[in-house]
Design a protein around this motif. Sequence first.
Motif, PDB file in Angstrom:
ATOM      1  N   LEU A 271       0.839  -1.204   0.000  1.00  0.00           N
ATOM      2  CA  LEU A 271       0.000   0.000   0.000  1.00  0.00           C
ATOM      3  C   LEU A 271       0.873   1.253   0.000  1.00  0.00           C
ATOM      4  O   LEU A 271       0.538   2.244  -0.656  1.00  0.00           O
ATOM      5  CB  LEU A 271      -0.944   0.007   1.204  1.00  0.00           C
TER       6      LEU A 271
ATOM      7  N   ASN B  69       0.740   4.069  -2.827  1.00  0.00           N
ATOM      8  CA  ASN B  69       0.487   5.460  -2.432  1.00  0.00           C
ATOM      9  C   ASN B  69       1.603   6.384  -2.908  1.00  0.00           C
ATOM     10  O   ASN B  69       1.347   7.532  -3.280  1.00  0.00           O
ATOM     11  CB  ASN B  69       0.313   5.577  -0.920  1.00  0.00           C
TER      12      ASN B  69
ATOM     13  N   ASP C  74      -4.046  -3.372  -6.687  1.00  0.00           N
ATOM     14  CA  ASP C  74      -5.493  -3.454  -6.838  1.00  0.00           C
ATOM     15  C   ASP C  74      -5.979  -2.122  -7.402  1.00  0.00           C
ATOM     16  O   ASP C  74      -5.899  -1.087  -6.741  1.00  0.00           O
ATOM     17  CB  ASP C  74      -6.127  -3.733  -5.479  1.00  0.00           C
TER      18      ASP C  74
ATOM     19  N   TYR D  44      -8.461  -0.145  -5.350  1.00  0.00           N
ATOM     20  CA  TYR D  44      -7.857   0.657  -4.281  1.00  0.00           C
ATOM     21  C   TYR D  44      -7.268   1.944  -4.853  1.00  0.00           C
ATOM     22  O   TYR D  44      -7.449   3.023  -4.290  1.00  0.00           O
ATOM     23  CB  TYR D  44      -6.774  -0.140  -3.545  1.00  0.00           C
ATOM     24  N   VAL D  45      -6.540   1.812  -5.973  1.00  0.00           N
ATOM     25  CA  VAL D  45      -5.902   2.979  -6.592  1.00  0.00           C
ATOM     26  C   VAL D  45      -6.952   4.019  -6.975  1.00  0.00           C
ATOM     27  O   VAL D  45      -6.829   5.201  -6.662  1.00  0.00           O
ATOM     28  CB  VAL D  45      -5.066   2.555  -7.822  1.00  0.00           C
TER      29      VAL D  45
ATOM     30  N   LYS E 192     -10.040   4.367  -5.833  1.00  0.00           N
ATOM     31  CA  LYS E 192     -10.691   4.930  -4.638  1.00  0.00           C
ATOM     32  C   LYS E 192      -9.773   5.943  -3.959  1.00  0.00           C
ATOM     33  O   LYS E 192     -10.224   7.019  -3.542  1.00  0.00           O
ATOM     34  CB  LYS E 192     -11.050   3.802  -3.660  1.00  0.00           C
ATOM     35  N   SER E 193      -8.503   5.621  -3.894  1.00  0.00           N
ATOM     36  CA  SER E 193      -7.545   6.524  -3.264  1.00  0.00           C
ATOM     37  C   SER E 193      -7.464   7.854  -4.021  1.00  0.00           C
ATOM     38  O   SER E 193      -7.431   8.927  -3.409  1.00  0.00           O
ATOM     39  CB  SER E 193      -6.166   5.853  -3.208  1.00  0.00           C
TER      40      SER E 193
ATOM     41  N   ASP F 253     -10.678   9.831  -3.370  1.00  0.00           N
ATOM     42  CA  ASP F 253     -10.669  10.409  -2.015  1.00  0.00           C
ATOM     43  C   ASP F 253      -9.811  11.663  -1.965  1.00  0.00           C
ATOM     44  O   ASP F 253     -10.172  12.663  -1.350  1.00  0.00           O
ATOM     45  CB  ASP F 253     -10.162   9.390  -1.002  1.00  0.00           C
TER      46      ASP F 253
END
Length: 145
Positions: free
Chosen positions: A94, A98, A132, A135-136, A138-139, A142
């Motif tokens: 993660l 990030n 994923d 996840y990318v 959604k991040s 956000d």
Amino acid sequence: MKERILEDLKNAMKNQDKETLSTIRMLKGALQLEEINKKQELTDDEIITIVGKQIKTRKESILEFEKAGRTDLADKTKAEIVILEKYLPEKLSLEEANKIIDEAFDKIKPTSMKDMKDLMAYINPLVKGKADMGYVSKSIKDRLN
């Protein structure tokens, strides 16, 4: 990559590993179908994409099997995913994902959701098959909100 898959297929035959053999045969069939459609040999990146699609399909199937109470089929499908994941590049942590997202924000300097496409275009080649994408995405959303 293709040679590795064929070698694993031969080893599964020699070892009479029916589960691995059937999974690799399904993968080989999907690869051959894609080669026929493209009328050319697949690159390693294209093979990784197809393996990712195969895994995604199986994850969706697991949800359906669990809804129907078919844990036997869900377990079999989970085992297939483990076999297929051997052909994907090593997953990013993660923190690593990030860091790539941070780099994209620094470079593109997005101001609104309209910049999502540019961010994804920059990030996608760097994390494809390694992170994923849910996840990318959604991040990024956000951070944009």
